[in-house]
Design a protein around this motif. Structure first.
Motif, PDB file in Angstrom:
ATOM      1  N   TYR A 242      -0.402  -1.786 -23.219  1.00  0.00           N
ATOM      2  CA  TYR A 242      -1.511  -0.854 -23.063  1.00  0.00           C
ATOM      3  C   TYR A 242      -2.849  -1.464 -23.458  1.00  0.00           C
ATOM      4  O   TYR A 242      -2.928  -2.297 -24.348  1.00  0.00           O
ATOM      5  N   TYR A 254      -5.716  -2.778 -16.845  1.00  0.00           N
ATOM      6  CA  TYR A 254      -4.296  -2.543 -17.055  1.00  0.00           C
ATOM      7  C   TYR A 254      -3.595  -3.901 -16.999  1.00  0.00           C
ATOM      8  O   TYR A 254      -3.708  -4.616 -15.994  1.00  0.00           O
ATOM      9  N   THR A 318      -6.801  12.155 -13.529  1.00  0.00           N
ATOM     10  CA  THR A 318      -5.447  11.625 -13.395  1.00  0.00           C
ATOM     11  C   THR A 318      -5.521  10.381 -12.525  1.00  0.00           C
ATOM     12  O   THR A 318      -6.229  10.359 -11.514  1.00  0.00           O
ATOM     13  N   SER A 334       0.818   5.794 -14.323  1.00  0.00           N
ATOM     14  CA  SER A 334       0.054   7.043 -14.248  1.00  0.00           C
ATOM     15  C   SER A 334      -0.626   7.282 -15.589  1.00  0.00           C
ATOM     16  O   SER A 334      -0.060   6.994 -16.644  1.00  0.00           O
ATOM     17  N   THR A 335      -1.850   7.784 -15.516  1.00  0.00           N
ATOM     18  CA  THR A 335      -2.624   8.055 -16.718  1.00  0.00           C
ATOM     19  C   THR A 335      -3.323   9.405 -16.578  1.00  0.00           C
ATOM     20  O   THR A 335      -3.846   9.730 -15.518  1.00  0.00           O
ATOM     21  N   GLU A 336      -3.288  10.184 -17.639  1.00  0.00           N
ATOM     22  CA  GLU A 336      -4.034  11.433 -17.713  1.00  0.00           C
ATOM     23  C   GLU A 336      -5.051  11.304 -18.846  1.00  0.00           C
ATOM     24  O   GLU A 336      -4.708  10.902 -19.963  1.00  0.00           O
ATOM     25  N   LEU A 337      -6.298  11.630 -18.536  1.00  0.00           N
ATOM     26  CA  LEU A 337      -7.383  11.478 -19.495  1.00  0.00           C
ATOM     27  C   LEU A 337      -8.066  12.820 -19.722  1.00  0.00           C
ATOM     28  O   LEU A 337      -8.281  13.587 -18.779  1.00  0.00           O
ATOM     29  N   PHE A 352      -5.384  10.758 -24.229  1.00  0.00           N
ATOM     30  CA  PHE A 352      -4.995   9.847 -23.155  1.00  0.00           C
ATOM     31  C   PHE A 352      -3.470   9.773 -23.125  1.00  0.00           C
ATOM     32  O   PHE A 352      -2.835   9.590 -24.167  1.00  0.00           O
ATOM     33  N   THR A 354      -0.493   7.700 -20.906  1.00  0.00           N
ATOM     34  CA  THR A 354      -0.185   6.707 -19.877  1.00  0.00           C
ATOM     35  C   THR A 354       1.325   6.517 -19.799  1.00  0.00           C
ATOM     36  O   THR A 354       1.992   6.348 -20.818  1.00  0.00           O
ATOM     37  N   GLU A 355       1.825   6.550 -18.575  1.00  0.00           N
ATOM     38  CA  GLU A 355       3.254   6.365 -18.341  1.00  0.00           C
ATOM     39  C   GLU A 355       3.453   5.207 -17.367  1.00  0.00           C
ATOM     40  O   GLU A 355       2.851   5.186 -16.295  1.00  0.00           O
ATOM     41  N   LYS A 373       6.041   5.412 -22.165  1.00  0.00           N
ATOM     42  CA  LYS A 373       5.006   6.441 -22.228  1.00  0.00           C
ATOM     43  C   LYS A 373       4.229   6.330 -23.537  1.00  0.00           C
ATOM     44  O   LYS A 373       4.818   6.261 -24.610  1.00  0.00           O
ATOM     45  N   SER A 375       1.017   8.187 -25.613  1.00  0.00           N
ATOM     46  CA  SER A 375       0.034   9.266 -25.717  1.00  0.00           C
ATOM     47  C   SER A 375      -0.805   9.034 -26.963  1.00  0.00           C
ATOM     48  O   SER A 375      -0.285   8.648 -28.019  1.00  0.00           O
TER      49      SER A 375
END
Length: 842
Positions: A242, A254, A318, A334-337, A352, A354-355, A373, A375
């Motif tokens: 990460y 990345y 996303t 995949s990332t959710e912010l 944040f 990230t998977e 994953k 978080s």
């Protein structure tokens, strides 16, 4: 000592924790109504605590929800309604009445909302473009930079799950006596099983000061790792996946590979944008914009942006990789912010997630894989609060292995959200596994392959296993057996040694080195060692000083032409080093050595001294090295550290002073050397590796002590060498070299039909060297007439390579095609050559 205020704070937090613990609630039910009409509403998403994914979507006007974790808050969200949150307590959990209010949404003039990809004559007709223009005009900076001081907490959770497990896999013989682990597996949406195998939790306190000087401190407060506390390889692998990202940057990092950001100012060159809807995000009106890459073959993302309708700030995003992602070992990302926006100019990270799906071989969705994953929750921001200078001082206790040991009660309080049932099971399962001999054998095999050392007993490792066999002109076939002490990842001392034997020269060689670290804070260390070996000098300019630094003598099994230019070296060294500042090392080496040709009939190192002919160069020197690695991140605190992947530069300045007469040394001399290395991301165009070196010998010395422009007569890839140069072809008192290597990551080949299906990546490079060699330095050597420097013009090489060669997700082979640019009239040169090798990277 803890201050009074901090003590009160801890007591208050403890009280709140105890109160919350005894009032924990795991279920809730009630009705959901329209606030205006009082009619029941269905199709409402219900979120538990601060989770981003709904735990339930209602099919009627009532809801009933249960959770393995403690429920302290429920959030309700439905299109065209404002987000509603309620607190859950033992007194307030049943027969609840939740009322949702219709939300008022402001719009941009003449905006048309599209749910499907729409073609526009030009981007100015696209309403999403107009929204993104406003985002770019108001590009925000991290709010931490605007305050004099700041503090915040950071909770990080990393979990690995084995994915896509089926009954056939679980019944394999390897799981005999280990089948109890599948009791901890969960069913996935595909009907297969996912098994948690690793969990790491970390809690940090972050401190920063912008005025009067810029200082930062990230203090690890607590850490908990399931089962692998002593396994350096697995823990480092987890952390190394990460990087920190900023959605407003043009390039997102990345795996040290650049992906164009959908919020970057040049995003429209890579992405198509479509305005989908207006929704409420944490109670704030937002445009929902879908984006996707114009060409799926490039390294880019697809997903959604949530832009505030009022301030045009990014509230969330996303990012999901395409199905054609071309990264080694990776099936998907995949990332959710989530961001908070305290004012019109700044943002603050909120959460944040990230998977990453990793598979060693196959790209198929059904392939066995590891889901990694991570978080990160950011909380308790405080600004402009006076900070004592001592906060930024490194302290001894911070480096104690027990410093981060905390109780289970501490973790219950520290977590932003309680662990799921499967996450709780990881700790229990790994504790059981560690009592199973078969599992420990499997872990040992993995550690051996990754670390290159095999543990034979407590405290003793054999290796490196990759150095056991070698071959060269002088020794013929060569066997090398080495060992090291290893009691744990934070060892304050280490002893390493090896023995080698050549079957052609019938000579035994050896090397031994010991190191001891007195202080973990400033890494004050001393060491000493000695060796007698056959070595290929002249393959590095800014050389490593350690006794057991890599020897190239045994590395060349297949070579371009014969190589007889090997040296016999007897060397004894002592050193001390210290880091007065983080990532800045001062090192002093004292070396006594004698060097002579290992093959006098084929390689002449004889020289004149005071009119006498000498075949052995006796040298005693002291070297002072200044080594800076700004931004580098390391794991462990012992004599050996393991570096996390970063784009940190390496800057080295070295001064060497030869002392005539000390231990029969033959020469007084002064040498100054400089090296700069930096990886640079260039957005969607890939990554450039830049390496510059320069140096000067201020005095006349024989060939054994001169600067050799590094050649490479092997067929393998050797960084920062010249592929078409012979060993000792160029010798220089004064030199400068530049290596530029650019990795396009498939940017060009993705345009070529058929070839793009191979997923090859292109590499281009150019190398140059310039230097001078004085007549005195030539005349001191018996065969000095053979040697010269590239002083007429800059010597250069150029070429291209193809990397990412392989199959499925295992694409680790690279082939380079090299051309020599000039000095083509020299005898026994190679104008064109092919090099190949393995690259273990993403």
């Amino acid at each position: 000592m803890m201050s009074t205020n901090r003590f009160k704070y801890c007591l208050l937090s403890l009280s709140l924790f105890i109160t919350g613990f005894f009032n924990a609630q795991n279920s809730a039910n009630g009705r959901i109504l329209d606030a205006k009409t009082n009619k029941e509403i269905n199709a409402v998403d219900v979120f538990i605590n601060d989770n981003n994914k709904p735990a339930l979507t209602t099919s009627s006007g009532s809801f009933s929800i249960q959770s393995d974790s403690i429920i302290y808050k429920l959030k309700f969200q439905k299109k065209n309604y404002a987000l509603e949150s309620i607190e859950i307590t033992p007194e307030k959990f049943s027969n609840l009445t939740v009322k949702l209010s219709s939300e008022k949404v402001s719009t941009i003039e003449e905006v048309v909302i599209h749910n499907e990809k729409t073609k526009f004559k030009n981007k100015k007709e696209n309403p999403a473009y107009r929204i993104m223009q406003e985002v770019w005009k108001r590009k925000r900076n991290n709010g931490l930079d605007k305050f004099d001081t700041y503090t915040y907490k950071e909770y990080e959770k990393i979990q690995f799950d084995a994915n896509n497990l089926d009954s056939t896999f679980m019944n394999r013989k390897i799981f005999n006596k280990l089948d109890f682990i599948f009791d901890y597996a969960d069913s996935t949406a595909s009907g297969k099983m996912a098994l948690p195998i690793f969990l790491n939790e970390s809690l940090y306190e972050n401190f920063g000061e912008n005025k009067p000087g810029k200082k930062t401190k990230k203090l690890l407060v607590a850490q908990k790792t399931s089962g692998f506390q002593d396994n350096q390889v697995i823990s480092i692998t987890a952390k190394n996946l990460y990087r920190d990202i900023n959605i407003y940057d043009n390039t997102l990092n990345y795996f040290d590979i650049g992906f164009p950001s959908p919020v970057g100012s040049d995003g429209f060159s890579t992405y198509d944008y479509n305005l989908i809807d207006t929704i409420s995000v944490r109670g704030e009106d937002a445009y929902k914009i879908r984006y996707q890459p114009r060409r799926t073959e490039v390294l880019a993302f697809q997903g959604y942006l949530y832009i505030s309708t009022d301030s045009y700030a990014v509230l969330g995003a996303t990012l999901k990789s395409t199905s054609k992602i071309n990264v080694n070992f990776i099936n998907s990302i995949s990332t959710e912010l989530e961001y908070d926006n305290p004012d019109p100019e700044t943002f603050l990270p909120k959460k944040f997630v990230t998977e990453i799906e990793l598979t060693p071989f196959s790209k198929k969705k059904s392939a066995k894989s590891i889901i990694a994953k991570r978080s990160v929750d950011y909380s308790e921001y405080e600004f402009n609060k006076p900070l004592e200078a001592s906060i930024f001082t490194r302290k001894e206790e911070e480096y104690d292995a027990k410093f981060v040991d905390k109780t289970d009660d501490f973790w219950v309080k520290a977590r932003p959200d309680s662990l799921s049932k499967s996450e709780q099971g990881v700790y229990e399962m790994l504790d059981k596994l560690q009592q199973t001999p078969k599992f420990n054998r499997i872990v040992k095999i993995y550690e051996t392959l990754a670390s290159r050392y095999y543990n034979v007993t407590k405290g003793i490792d054999l290796g490196p296993i990759t150095s056991v066999y070698g071959k060269n002109e002088v020794e013929g076939d060569r066997i090398r057996i080495g060992a090291r002490t290893y009691f744990g990842q934070n060892d304050p001392w280490r002893i390493e040694f090896y023995n080698a034997y050549g079957f052609k020269d019938h000579q035994f060689k050896y090397g031994v080195e010991g190191r001891y670290m007195f202080n973990r804070v400033n890494r004050f260390m001393v060491g000493a060692g000695t060796k007698r070996d056959i070595t290929q000098l002249g393959v590095q300019l800014t050389t490593e000083d350690g006794i057991l630094s890599r020897s190239f003598a045994s590395s060349t099994v297949f070579a371009r032409g014969e190589n007889a230019s090997l040296s016999s070296v007897n060397q004894t060294s002592i050193f001390t080093s210290i880091e007065p500042w983080k990532n800045f090392q001062v090192r002093i080496d004292g070396t006594m050595q004698s060097i002579k040709s290992a093959n006098p009939s084929g390689f002449n190192l004889m020289y004149y001294r005071n009119g006498d002919l000498r075949k052995t160069t006796n040298d005693s020197h002291v070297t002072i090295s200044l080594i800076a690695r700004p931004g580098a991140k390391f794991s462990q605190t012992g004599v050996d550290r393991y570096e996390h992947g970063t784009l940190a530069p390496t800057i080295v300045l070295k001064y060497t002073r030869g002392i005539e007469g000390l231990f029969n040394a033959d020469f007084n001399y002064n040498k100054l050397q400089f090296m700069f290395y930096k990886p640079i991301l260039l957005g969607s165009w890939g990554k450039t590796l830049l390496n510059f070196e320069a140096g000067k010998n201020f005095d006349t010395v024989p060939l054994a002590l001169q600067n050799i422009i590094p050649g490479n007569q092997s067929y393998g890839l050797v960084p920062n060498t010249f592929a078409q140069l012979n060993y000792y072809e160029f010798v220089a008192d004064t030199y400068s070299t530049l290596h530029i290597e650019h990795h396009f990551n498939g940017k060009i080949l993705s345009f070529i039909p058929l070839i793009k299906k191979l997923k090859l990546r292109e590499v281009a490079f150019i190398r140059g060297a310039y230097g001078s060699l004085s007549d005195a330095s030539k005349n001191i050597n018996v065969e000095g007439f053979k040697y010269s420097a590239p002083n007429e013009k800059v010597y250069y090489e150029y070429g291209f390579g193809l990397e990412n060669i392989g199959f499925g997700n295992l694409r680790i082979f690279r082939v380079d095609f090299n051309w020599r640019g000039n000095y083509l009239d020299r005898p026994d040169i190679s104008k064109f050559g092919i090099k190949a090798g393995f690259q273990f990277g993403f």
